[in-house]
Design a protein around this motif. Structure first.
Motif, PDB file in Angstrom:
ATOM      1  N   LEU A 115       0.798  -1.221   0.000  1.00  0.00           N
ATOM      2  CA  LEU A 115       0.000   0.000   0.000  1.00  0.00           C
ATOM      3  C   LEU A 115       0.832   1.272   0.000  1.00  0.00           C
ATOM      4  O   LEU A 115       0.410   2.296  -0.541  1.00  0.00           O
ATOM      5  N   ILE A 116       2.009   1.205   0.622  1.00  0.00           N
ATOM      6  CA  ILE A 116       2.807   2.421   0.766  1.00  0.00           C
ATOM      7  C   ILE A 116       4.291   2.044   0.795  1.00  0.00           C
ATOM      8  O   ILE A 116       4.673   1.017   1.366  1.00  0.00           O
ATOM      9  N   ASP A 117       5.092   2.866   0.154  1.00  0.00           N
ATOM     10  CA  ASP A 117       6.520   2.561   0.035  1.00  0.00           C
ATOM     11  C   ASP A 117       7.324   3.323   1.083  1.00  0.00           C
ATOM     12  O   ASP A 117       8.149   4.181   0.765  1.00  0.00           O
ATOM     13  N   VAL A 118       7.070   3.005   2.343  1.00  0.00           N
ATOM     14  CA  VAL A 118       7.833   3.598   3.435  1.00  0.00           C
ATOM     15  C   VAL A 118       7.708   2.691   4.657  1.00  0.00           C
ATOM     16  O   VAL A 118       6.680   2.044   4.861  1.00  0.00           O
ATOM     17  N   CYS A 119       8.773   2.630   5.425  1.00  0.00           N
ATOM     18  CA  CYS A 119       8.734   1.916   6.700  1.00  0.00           C
ATOM     19  C   CYS A 119       9.459   2.760   7.736  1.00  0.00           C
ATOM     20  O   CYS A 119      10.449   3.433   7.433  1.00  0.00           O
ATOM     21  N   ASN A 120       8.974   2.726   8.966  1.00  0.00           N
ATOM     22  CA  ASN A 120       9.570   3.502  10.047  1.00  0.00           C
ATOM     23  C   ASN A 120      10.779   2.795  10.670  1.00  0.00           C
ATOM     24  O   ASN A 120      11.481   3.374  11.498  1.00  0.00           O
ATOM     25  N   THR A 159      10.169   6.042  -0.487  1.00  0.00           N
ATOM     26  CA  THR A 159       9.708   7.041  -1.451  1.00  0.00           C
ATOM     27  C   THR A 159       8.433   7.742  -1.002  1.00  0.00           C
ATOM     28  O   THR A 159       8.078   8.783  -1.544  1.00  0.00           O
ATOM     29  N   TYR A 160       7.724   7.137  -0.048  1.00  0.00           N
ATOM     30  CA  TYR A 160       6.464   7.654   0.475  1.00  0.00           C
ATOM     31  C   TYR A 160       5.328   7.596  -0.558  1.00  0.00           C
ATOM     32  O   TYR A 160       4.260   8.157  -0.329  1.00  0.00           O
ATOM     33  N   GLY A 165       3.867  -6.216   1.913  1.00  0.00           N
ATOM     34  CA  GLY A 165       4.632  -5.686   0.798  1.00  0.00           C
ATOM     35  C   GLY A 165       5.906  -4.970   1.175  1.00  0.00           C
ATOM     36  O   GLY A 165       6.631  -5.382   2.084  1.00  0.00           O
ATOM     37  N   TYR A 166       6.176  -3.861   0.476  1.00  0.00           N
ATOM     38  CA  TYR A 166       7.450  -3.162   0.583  1.00  0.00           C
ATOM     39  C   TYR A 166       7.435  -2.022   1.596  1.00  0.00           C
ATOM     40  O   TYR A 166       8.300  -1.152   1.558  1.00  0.00           O
ATOM     41  N   GLY A 167       6.470  -1.988   2.475  1.00  0.00           N
ATOM     42  CA  GLY A 167       6.406  -0.925   3.468  1.00  0.00           C
ATOM     43  C   GLY A 167       5.515  -1.313   4.630  1.00  0.00           C
ATOM     44  O   GLY A 167       4.975  -2.424   4.681  1.00  0.00           O
TER      45      GLY A 167
END
Length: 300
Positions: free
Chosen positions: A48-53, A70-71, A99-101
């Motif tokens: 859903l979103i390309d970011v992880c904390n 990339t957010y 996924g990727y985030g």
């Protein structure tokens, strides 16, 4: 049912992973759904979103040159298109948001789950950091089937999440707590190299795998935030999209020549093209029924 309960000791990492595999069998290894003589996936993963904390050492997100934040996030136009495509083929599988985030960082996560959960089972896999009693309760009433929390910091996290569950006043079995606090070289025993993007631990070399067959493309597919469809969740560098959902229908991509090419290759144990050529994943944990259905379909 949780991987570990409030009063239970932490599981051995191998035991925890085995328990998770067994839990997923009922979802992934069901009898394949056949549409126009084609086995459909039982499991669709949304990024859903390309970011992880977090920047865990066993994850490609720890290296910004490989998987930068990339957010970018999935929009409702894509979600509506996906729902329309899947309804056309009477898809009756399940969704996971991972996924990727970190999926809970998507600002409209509850609205998305409500849309998709209207038709299919939705499971969210999260590191749990954004979770609180308010959004947990909101997700429960937004048609989410299950929240799976991967705990990376230690046994002390259990009480933190048990407290959130109690205060949110949701059923205890709505949340699965998975212990993932593994350190050092242990990572290589339980976590793959993510198609060559992770070097943590003494990773098994691809050429040393006893069985290189992989059934991922028989039962699974991954849809990225922009509609790109990938073979599996291991292609973190997004090297080989099978097609884009905003340009083609889902079934057209699922049965497309590129997907067929990879199925032939992976079903015969040949990891000759990226990302598979650098992947050390044991690809036969799930999907044997779907693999057989593909072999019988005469569509390979």
């Amino acid at each position: 049912m949780s991987d570990i309960g409030h009063n239970n000791p932490p599981l051995d990492p191998k035991e925890a992973i085995e328990r998770n595999i067994n839990r997923k069998k009922s979802i992934l290894d069901r009898e394949p759904q056949i549409y126009k003589d084609i086995p459909l996936p039982s499991w669709i993963e949304l990024s859903l979103i390309d970011v992880c904390n977090r920047d865990c050492s066993f994850c490609p997100k720890s290296d910004s040159s490989i998987a930068p934040n990339t957010y970018n996030k999935m929009e409702f136009t894509l979600i509506d298109k996906m729902i329309e495509d899947l309804q056309e083929i009477n898809f009756d599988g399940s969704f996971t948001f991972c996924g990727y985030g970190e999926p809970l960082l998507h600002p409209h996560i509850a609205q998305i789950t409500k849309k998709i959960g209207e038709f299919w089972s939705v499971e969210i896999v999260t590191n749990g950091d954004p979770l609180n009693k308010k959004n947990l309760r909101e997700l429960y009433y937004s048609k989410v089937s299950k929240i799976v929390v991967s705990m990376y910091d230690g046994f002390e996290q259990i009480e933190k999440f048990e407290k959130i569950i109690r205060e949110a006043d949701v059923p205890r079995d709505f949340v699965i707590l998975r212990d993932r606090w593994i350190t050092g070289d242990e990572f290589s025993e339980y976590i793959t190299n993510r198609a060559g993007t992770v070097k943590s631990g003494n990773q098994t070399k691809v050429e040393d795998l006893k069985d290189k067959k992989c059934f991922y493309p028989a039962y699974h597919t991954q849809i990225d935030w922009n509609g790109d469809i990938f073979l599996c969740p291991h292609d973190w560098q997004r090297r080989n999209p099978m097609g884009n959902l905003m340009q083609k229908k889902f079934f057209e991509i699922w049965t497309g020549s590129l997907m067929i090419k990879y199925r032939k290759m992976l079903f015969s144990g040949k990891r000759e093209a990226p990302p598979c050529s650098s992947c050390n994943c044991h690809g036969k944990v799930h999907g044997s029924k779907h693999h057989l259905a593909w072999e019988k379909s005469n569509k390979l």
